[in-house]
Design an enzyme around this catalytic site. Structure first.
Site: not given
Ligand SMILES: NC(=O)C1=CN([C@@H]2O[C@H](COP(=O)(O)OP(=O)(O)OC[C@H]3O[C@@H](n4cnc5c(N)ncnc54)[C@H](O)[C@@H]3O)[C@@H](O)[C@H]2O)C=CC1
Ligand SMILES: O=C(O)CCC(=O)C(=O)O
Length: 466
Positions: A322, A345
């Site tokens: 990115e 993102h």
């Molecule tokens: N696009 C964005 O701006 C954002 C992206 N994210 C990303 O979203 C993703 C998920 O975030 P959350 O829900 O907060 O995480 P979380 O930790 O609450 O949930 C992740 C889930 O994935 C499961 N998991 C782990 N490895 C796995 C596998 N190999 N196969 C199946 N399930 C698996 C875990 O058991 C857990 O239930 C993270 O990668 C985070 O960085 C989060 C916030 C903002």
């Molecule tokens: O908003 C951001 O800068 C990062 C968000 C994100 O990817 C996360 O919380 O995992």
């Protein structure tokens, strides 16, 4: 995150990190931003335990006070001049964090962007705490340059932006189903193209969620309220919300879903999780959404599946590479693919989420700096004690040390003749953390405790709060 041994230096500063991005693969993780906090030898109390010329406002004092639940007042701990604490906030960390940290008297420097490694190395030398979002790379070189670094406690915000991501994904499900990205582009190009073939309602369609954590489970509820059937796959058995169902394998989920959305952390297991084989398992014309991490999906395979029409559309918010800042050039094999929504993102980029993250993480940081409380740290033993008694001659000892046998015996010997009101210690990997509240100590005894504890061979950081 365990600390590299090069950071096992005995010194009087600690470094904490707080950021907005998750770093551990479960829903118990928080979000982080880097920070370090000093208790310089000069700040170890002499006659005046505050001795700092600090200027807490009444509201800050109330916040810092805590309670014993009785008539006894909790002590306001402040062992150093807070104005000496330097905090660096990068990537436009929200104003809520800036103002909360400034209200403590800390020096706060803000930057709208991430800094390149060489600039960060220069900046971080005298910084106690650094706050980041997802762009900054705190490399070993950067951490080695942080002269005040004694150990790093990382605080993050585990779910403040989950709702924002879930709402974006829900919108994308509708947008993909109606080919909105393509229609919008055509209109901006002056092309009127009114089509209904291959455009669908989402009601009654199957959503497959990979990773049923904070975001996946929130999305599950929203999608069911729109009439979707929800299946999910997770590595741990989880309680399904609403009428959703957990399936036993990723392959099964891929083969039954009209939409597949990814919400897993980046780990060795999830890297390249979706490649040619997995895309081929997906139904003809189904859709893929990735707002998790860019490395989860093999981009060339997705581009091929989109161009062949096997995948009917995709929404991608995260990429293996990115750009470091807004306005920089972005390149991807997905550019120009049919019915493909690309976003920079922004899953968690809402006013609400950023404001909540700023509040949550700055509070965790302030508690760590001012009280030694490490609750919510993702990489560091989580230790807290009930409030210390509001007595002039009471102190809180915070001892970050190597997790090896014999340490507690040494500390017990040092404290043997003192009145230890309460003590708690915990460990995580190579690091352990002990907090002890000690009453009836003279300034000379405090100096002595500080010196003896910080001279122990297992010392990483010793702080005395009073
Ligand atoms: N696009 C964005 O701006 C954002 C992206 N994210 C990303 O979203 C993703 C998920 O975030 P959350 O829900 O907060 O995480 P979380 O930790 O609450 O949930 C992740 C889930 O994935 C499961 N998991 C782990 N490895 C796995 C596998 N190999 N196969 C199946 N399930 C698996 C875990 O058991 C857990 O239930 C993270 O990668 C985070 O960085 C989060 C916030 C903002
Ligand atoms: O908003 C951001 O800068 C990062 C968000 C994100 O990817 C996360 O919380 O995992």
């Amino acid at each position: 995150m365990t600390l590299p041994s090069s950071h096992f230096r005995s010194q009087t500063t600690t470094t904490a990190v707080f950021a907005s991005a998750p770093s551990t693969p479960n829903h118990l993780r928080s979000r982080v931003m880097p920070t370090s906090t000093p208790a310089t030898p000069a700040a170890v109390p002499a006659a005046n335990p505050d001795g700092t010329g600090s200027s807490d406002t009444p509201s800050v004092r109330r916040e810092r006070q805590g309670s014993f639940g009785g008539s006894q007042r909790a002590k306001i701990l402040k062992p150093f001049n807070t104005a000496n604490i330097k905090i660096l906030l990068l990537e436009n960390v929200n104003e809520t964090a800036v103002s909360a940290l400034r209200a403590q008297g800390y020096q706060v420097e803000t930057h709208a962007k991430a800094l390149p490694e060489d600039e960060l190395i220069e900046k971080i030398r005298d910084i106690h705490c650094v706050g980041i979002r997802s762009k900054t790379k705190l490399t070993r070189k950067v951490l080695d340059a942080a002269e005040k670094l004694g150990g790093i406690a990382v605080f993050n915000s585990p779910f403040s932006n989950s709702r924002s991501v879930a709402e974006l994904v829900l919108a994308e499900i509708v947008l993909l189903s109606r080919q909105l990205g393509d229609r919008n582009r055509e209109m901006h190009e002056g092309i009127w193209s009114k089509v209904s073939s291959n455009c669908y309602e989402i009601r009654g369609k199957t959503l497959g969620i990979v990773g049923y954590g904070h975001i996946g489970s929130q999305l599950s509820v929203l999608a069911e309220s729109m009439g979707m059937r929800v299946y999910f796959h997770d590595v741990v058995p989880l309680m399904p919300l609403g009428t959703s169902k957990q399936v036993s394998s990723l392959d099964e989920l891929l083969s039954v879903s009209d939409f597949v959305t990814l919400h897993v952390p980046e780990t060795e297991e999830t890297k390249n999780m979706i490649g040619e084989r997995e895309l081929n398992l997906m139904k003809q014309g189904s859709f893929l959404i990735n707002a998790s991490r860019g490395t989860i999906v093999q981009i060339p395979a997705l581009a091929k599946a989109l161009r062949s029409g096997h995948i009917g559309g995709a929404a991608v918010d995260v990429f293996p590479k990115e750009p470091a800042a807004n306005g920089k050039f972005f390149e991807s094999e997905l550019l120009g693919c049919p019915n493909t929504l690309l976003t920079p993102h922004i899953g968690g980029s809402t006013e609400e989420a950023q404001s909540m993250i700023g509040v949550e993480v700055s509070q965790a940081l302030i508690k760590f700096i001012n009280y030694g409380t490490s609750i919510g740290a993702v990489n560091f033993p989580e230790v807290d004690l009930r409030a210390i008694k509001d007595e002039e001659n009471s102190i809180r000892l915070c001892y970050t040390h190597m997790n090896v046998p014999g340490v507690l015996m040494r500390i017990t010997n040092i404290l043997a003749d003192h009145n230890v009101d309460k003590q708690f210690s915990d460990s995580k990997g190579k690091i352990a953390y002990l907090m002890a509240d000690i009453s009836d100590v003279t300034p000379e005894q405090i100096q002595d405790i500080y010196r003896r504890v910080s001279e122990t061979p297992t010392n990483i950081v010793t702080r005395v709060l009073y």
